[in-house]
Design an enzyme around this catalytic site. Structure first.
Site, PDB file in Angstrom:
ATOM      1  N   ASP A   8     -17.698 -12.446  -2.694  1.00  0.00           N
ATOM      2  CA  ASP A   8     -18.804 -12.009  -1.850  1.00  0.00           C
ATOM      3  C   ASP A   8     -20.053 -12.762  -2.290  1.00  0.00           C
ATOM      4  OD1 ASP A   8     -16.985 -10.266  -0.805  1.00  0.00           O
ATOM      5  OD2 ASP A   8     -17.892  -8.456  -1.634  1.00  0.00           O
ATOM      6  N   ASP A 130     -13.435  -2.341   9.162  1.00  0.00           N
ATOM      7  CA  ASP A 130     -13.915  -1.634   7.980  1.00  0.00           C
ATOM      8  C   ASP A 130     -14.131  -0.170   8.356  1.00  0.00           C
ATOM      9  OD1 ASP A 130     -14.029  -4.186   6.849  1.00  0.00           O
ATOM     10  OD2 ASP A 130     -16.117  -4.446   7.436  1.00  0.00           O
TER      11      ASP A 130
END
Length: 248
Positions: A8, A130
Protein backbone atom coordinates in the site's frame (compact mmCIF):
# COMPACT_ATOMS: atom_id res chain seq x y z
CA UNK A 1 -3.70 -20.50 -5.68
CA UNK A 2 -1.19 -17.67 -5.70
CA UNK A 3 0.22 -15.78 -2.75
CA UNK A 4 0.08 -12.14 -3.78
CA UNK A 5 2.22 -9.77 -1.69
CA UNK A 6 0.57 -6.41 -1.07
CA UNK A 7 2.11 -2.99 -0.99
CA UNK A 8 0.00 0.00 0.00
CA UNK A 9 1.55 3.27 -1.15
CA UNK A 10 1.00 6.53 0.69
CA UNK A 11 3.20 9.49 -0.22
CA UNK A 12 5.72 7.13 -1.88
CA UNK A 13 6.11 4.97 1.22
CA UNK A 14 4.98 1.39 1.80
CA UNK A 15 2.51 1.53 4.66
CA UNK A 16 -0.30 -0.43 6.27
CA UNK A 17 -3.45 1.15 7.62
CA UNK A 18 -5.28 -0.42 10.54
CA UNK A 19 -8.75 -1.28 9.20
CA UNK A 20 -8.45 1.43 6.55
CA UNK A 21 -7.87 4.28 9.01
CA UNK A 22 -5.48 6.82 7.47
CA UNK A 23 -4.66 8.10 10.96
CA UNK A 24 -3.44 4.66 12.03
CA UNK A 25 -0.57 3.88 9.65
CA UNK A 26 2.65 1.93 9.99
CA UNK A 27 5.49 2.75 7.58
CA UNK A 28 7.33 -0.39 6.43
CA UNK A 29 9.63 1.06 3.78
CA UNK A 30 10.60 4.34 2.20
CA UNK A 31 11.85 2.42 -0.87
CA UNK A 32 9.02 0.07 -1.91
CA UNK A 33 10.86 -1.09 -5.05
CA UNK A 34 13.39 -2.88 -2.82
CA UNK A 35 10.56 -4.74 -1.09
CA UNK A 36 9.14 -5.86 -4.43
CA UNK A 37 12.57 -7.04 -5.56
CA UNK A 38 12.68 -9.28 -2.49
CA UNK A 39 9.17 -10.60 -3.17
CA UNK A 40 10.28 -11.48 -6.68
CA UNK A 41 13.34 -13.25 -5.29
CA UNK A 42 11.05 -15.27 -3.02
CA UNK A 43 9.06 -16.47 -6.03
CA UNK A 44 6.12 -14.07 -6.25
CA UNK A 45 4.82 -13.54 -9.78
CA UNK A 46 2.07 -10.98 -9.10
CA UNK A 47 2.18 -7.96 -6.78
CA UNK A 48 -0.88 -6.16 -5.43
CA UNK A 49 -0.43 -2.39 -5.19
CA UNK A 50 -2.88 0.10 -3.74
CA UNK A 51 -2.37 3.82 -4.29
CA UNK A 52 -3.86 5.13 -1.06
CA UNK A 53 -3.52 8.77 -2.06
CA UNK A 54 -5.59 8.19 -5.19
CA UNK A 55 -8.08 5.97 -3.34
CA UNK A 56 -8.89 8.77 -0.94
CA UNK A 57 -8.37 11.89 -3.02
CA UNK A 58 -8.78 10.68 -6.62
CA UNK A 59 -5.27 11.92 -7.48
CA UNK A 60 -2.10 9.82 -7.37
CA UNK A 61 1.03 10.95 -5.57
CA UNK A 62 2.93 7.71 -6.19
CA UNK A 63 3.66 7.55 -9.93
CA UNK A 64 7.44 7.69 -9.49
CA UNK A 65 7.40 4.76 -7.07
CA UNK A 66 5.16 2.69 -9.36
CA UNK A 67 7.54 3.39 -12.24
CA UNK A 68 10.56 2.43 -10.12
CA UNK A 69 8.92 -0.86 -9.17
CA UNK A 70 8.12 -1.69 -12.79
CA UNK A 71 11.58 -0.72 -14.00
CA UNK A 72 13.40 -2.76 -11.37
CA UNK A 73 11.42 -6.02 -11.44
CA UNK A 74 9.80 -8.40 -13.91
CA UNK A 75 6.76 -9.32 -11.79
CA UNK A 76 3.25 -8.50 -12.95
CA UNK A 77 1.51 -5.65 -11.19
CA UNK A 78 -2.12 -5.21 -10.34
CA UNK A 79 -2.92 -1.73 -9.16
CA UNK A 80 -5.90 -0.10 -7.55
CA UNK A 81 -6.80 3.12 -5.87
CA UNK A 82 -8.44 6.01 -7.67
CA UNK A 83 -8.83 4.25 -11.03
CA UNK A 84 -12.14 5.77 -12.00
CA UNK A 85 -11.95 6.17 -15.78
CA UNK A 86 -10.57 4.54 -18.90
CA UNK A 87 -8.14 7.47 -19.07
CA UNK A 88 -6.69 6.30 -15.73
CA UNK A 89 -6.36 2.80 -17.18
CA UNK A 90 -4.51 4.17 -20.20
CA UNK A 91 -2.18 6.15 -17.92
CA UNK A 92 -1.28 3.09 -15.86
CA UNK A 93 -0.98 0.93 -18.98
CA UNK A 94 1.71 3.33 -20.16
CA UNK A 95 3.48 2.84 -16.81
CA UNK A 96 3.43 -0.93 -17.39
CA UNK A 97 0.65 -1.97 -15.00
CA UNK A 98 -0.84 -5.33 -16.01
CA UNK A 99 -4.20 -5.39 -14.18
CA UNK A 100 -6.48 -2.62 -12.99
CA UNK A 101 -8.41 -2.89 -9.74
CA UNK A 102 -11.66 -0.93 -9.84
CA UNK A 103 -13.35 -0.22 -6.54
CA UNK A 104 -15.32 2.94 -5.90
CA UNK A 105 -16.09 3.49 -9.57
CA UNK A 106 -17.61 0.02 -9.89
CA UNK A 107 -20.20 1.05 -7.32
CA UNK A 108 -20.78 4.61 -8.49
CA UNK A 109 -20.45 4.25 -12.28
CA UNK A 110 -20.53 0.67 -13.50
CA UNK A 111 -20.35 1.85 -17.12
CA UNK A 112 -16.63 2.46 -16.54
CA UNK A 113 -16.23 -1.22 -15.66
CA UNK A 114 -18.13 -2.23 -18.80
CA UNK A 115 -15.94 0.04 -20.94
CA UNK A 116 -12.79 -1.33 -19.30
CA UNK A 117 -13.90 -4.86 -20.08
CA UNK A 118 -14.51 -3.87 -23.69
CA UNK A 119 -11.14 -2.13 -24.11
CA UNK A 120 -8.86 -4.41 -22.07
CA UNK A 121 -10.66 -7.74 -21.66
CA UNK A 122 -11.76 -9.62 -18.56
CA UNK A 123 -8.26 -10.72 -17.53
CA UNK A 124 -7.03 -7.15 -17.00
CA UNK A 125 -10.08 -5.84 -15.15
CA UNK A 126 -10.33 -6.75 -11.47
CA UNK A 127 -13.08 -5.43 -9.23
CA UNK A 128 -12.23 -4.92 -5.60
CA UNK A 129 -15.22 -5.57 -3.36
CA UNK A 130 -14.49 -4.26 0.12
CA UNK A 131 -17.13 -5.14 2.68
CA UNK A 132 -17.85 -4.53 6.32
CA UNK A 133 -20.93 -5.77 8.19
CA UNK A 134 -22.31 -7.14 4.92
CA UNK A 135 -22.18 -3.86 2.97
CA UNK A 136 -19.80 -2.60 0.28
CA UNK A 137 -17.49 0.25 1.31
CA UNK A 138 -15.99 2.84 -1.04
CA UNK A 139 -13.54 5.77 -1.06
CA UNK A 140 -10.75 4.05 0.81
CA UNK A 141 -13.27 2.15 2.98
CA UNK A 142 -14.57 5.37 4.51
CA UNK A 143 -18.03 5.39 2.88
CA UNK A 144 -20.80 2.82 3.33
CA UNK A 145 -22.50 2.37 -0.06
CA UNK A 146 -25.61 0.79 1.45
CA UNK A 147 -25.32 -2.06 -1.09
CA UNK A 148 -25.17 -5.65 0.16
CA UNK A 149 -22.05 -7.31 -1.21
CA UNK A 150 -23.84 -10.41 -2.54
CA UNK A 151 -26.17 -8.25 -4.64
CA UNK A 152 -23.21 -6.28 -5.94
CA UNK A 153 -21.42 -9.50 -6.93
CA UNK A 154 -24.50 -10.59 -8.88
CA UNK A 155 -24.42 -7.33 -10.83
CA UNK A 156 -20.70 -7.68 -11.57
CA UNK A 157 -21.12 -11.25 -12.75
CA UNK A 158 -23.95 -10.24 -15.07
CA UNK A 159 -21.79 -7.73 -16.96
CA UNK A 160 -18.89 -10.14 -17.46
CA UNK A 161 -16.53 -9.41 -14.56
CA UNK A 162 -14.66 -12.56 -13.58
CA UNK A 163 -11.72 -11.34 -11.46
CA UNK A 164 -12.75 -10.32 -7.94
CA UNK A 165 -10.73 -9.29 -4.91
CA UNK A 166 -12.92 -9.59 -1.84
CA UNK A 167 -11.75 -7.86 1.33
CA UNK A 168 -13.34 -8.37 4.71
CA UNK A 169 -12.35 -5.02 6.21
CA UNK A 170 -12.90 -6.22 9.76
CA UNK A 171 -10.12 -8.77 9.25
CA UNK A 172 -7.62 -6.56 7.42
CA UNK A 173 -4.39 -5.98 9.30
CA UNK A 174 -5.68 -7.70 12.43
CA UNK A 175 -3.62 -10.91 12.02
CA UNK A 176 -6.60 -12.97 13.20
CA UNK A 177 -7.09 -15.13 10.12
CA UNK A 178 -9.38 -14.72 7.10
CA UNK A 179 -13.14 -14.98 6.94
CA UNK A 180 -13.16 -18.50 5.49
CA UNK A 181 -16.94 -18.77 5.23
CA UNK A 182 -17.38 -15.75 2.97
CA UNK A 183 -14.97 -17.08 0.33
CA UNK A 184 -16.66 -20.46 0.30
CA UNK A 185 -20.04 -18.75 -0.04
CA UNK A 186 -18.90 -16.59 -2.96
CA UNK A 187 -17.35 -19.51 -4.85
CA UNK A 188 -20.45 -21.64 -4.33
CA UNK A 189 -22.62 -18.87 -5.78
CA UNK A 190 -20.19 -17.86 -8.56
CA UNK A 191 -17.97 -20.85 -9.42
CA UNK A 192 -16.44 -19.12 -12.45
CA UNK A 193 -15.11 -16.16 -10.45
CA UNK A 194 -11.32 -16.01 -10.20
CA UNK A 195 -11.54 -14.97 -6.59
CA UNK A 196 -8.73 -13.46 -4.55
CA UNK A 197 -9.00 -13.43 -0.77
CA UNK A 198 -7.86 -10.31 1.05
CA UNK A 199 -7.79 -9.55 4.76
CA UNK A 200 -6.55 -11.53 7.73
CA UNK A 201 -4.03 -13.91 6.13
CA UNK A 202 -1.42 -14.20 8.86
CA UNK A 203 0.31 -17.57 8.46
CA UNK A 204 0.93 -20.56 6.25
CA UNK A 205 -1.78 -22.31 8.28
CA UNK A 206 -4.25 -19.67 7.10
CA UNK A 207 -3.23 -20.28 3.48
CA UNK A 208 -3.66 -24.03 3.85
CA UNK A 209 -7.05 -23.52 5.52
CA UNK A 210 -8.14 -21.27 2.64
CA UNK A 211 -7.05 -23.96 0.20
CA UNK A 212 -8.88 -26.71 2.09
CA UNK A 213 -12.10 -24.80 2.79
CA UNK A 214 -12.42 -23.72 -0.87
CA UNK A 215 -11.14 -27.03 -2.32
CA UNK A 216 -8.24 -25.21 -3.94
CA UNK A 217 -10.59 -23.03 -6.01
CA UNK A 218 -9.30 -19.65 -4.89
CA UNK A 219 -7.26 -17.85 -7.54
CA UNK A 220 -5.08 -16.25 -4.89
CA UNK A 221 -4.67 -14.75 -1.45
CA UNK A 222 -3.23 -11.34 -0.67
CA UNK A 223 -0.84 -10.98 2.24
CA UNK A 224 0.87 -7.85 3.50
CA UNK A 225 1.47 -7.27 7.19
CA UNK A 226 2.12 -10.97 7.90
CA UNK A 227 4.97 -10.98 5.37
CA UNK A 228 6.41 -7.69 6.59
CA UNK A 229 6.46 -8.82 10.21
CA UNK A 230 7.88 -12.28 9.54
CA UNK A 231 4.74 -14.22 10.46
CA UNK A 232 4.40 -15.61 6.92
CA UNK A 233 7.46 -16.87 5.05
CA UNK A 234 6.66 -15.98 1.45
CA UNK A 235 9.03 -18.39 -0.28
CA UNK A 236 7.93 -21.28 1.95
CA UNK A 237 4.27 -20.51 1.35
CA UNK A 238 4.74 -20.34 -2.42
CA UNK A 239 6.56 -23.67 -2.39
CA UNK A 240 3.88 -25.41 -0.30
CA UNK A 241 1.03 -24.17 -2.49
CA UNK A 242 2.92 -25.18 -5.62
CA UNK A 243 3.09 -28.73 -4.27
CA UNK A 244 -0.63 -28.65 -3.50
CA UNK A 245 -1.39 -27.59 -7.08
CA UNK A 246 0.76 -30.37 -8.50
CA UNK A 247 -1.00 -32.99 -6.36
CA UNK A 248 -4.49 -31.67 -7.09
Amino acid sequence: MLIIPAIDLLNNEAVRLLQGDYDKKTVYSTMPEIMVKQFESDGASLIHIVDLNAAREGVSANQSTITNIKNNTSVKLELGGGIRSTENMKFYTDLGVDRFILGTVAVENIKVVEEGLRLYGEDRIVVGVDAKDGFVRTKGWETNSGIQYIEFLKTLHSIGVRHIIFTDISKDGMMLGPNFDVYSEILESFPDFKLIASGGVSSIEDLLALWDKTSGKLYGAIAGKAIYEGKLNLSEGISILKEKRIKK
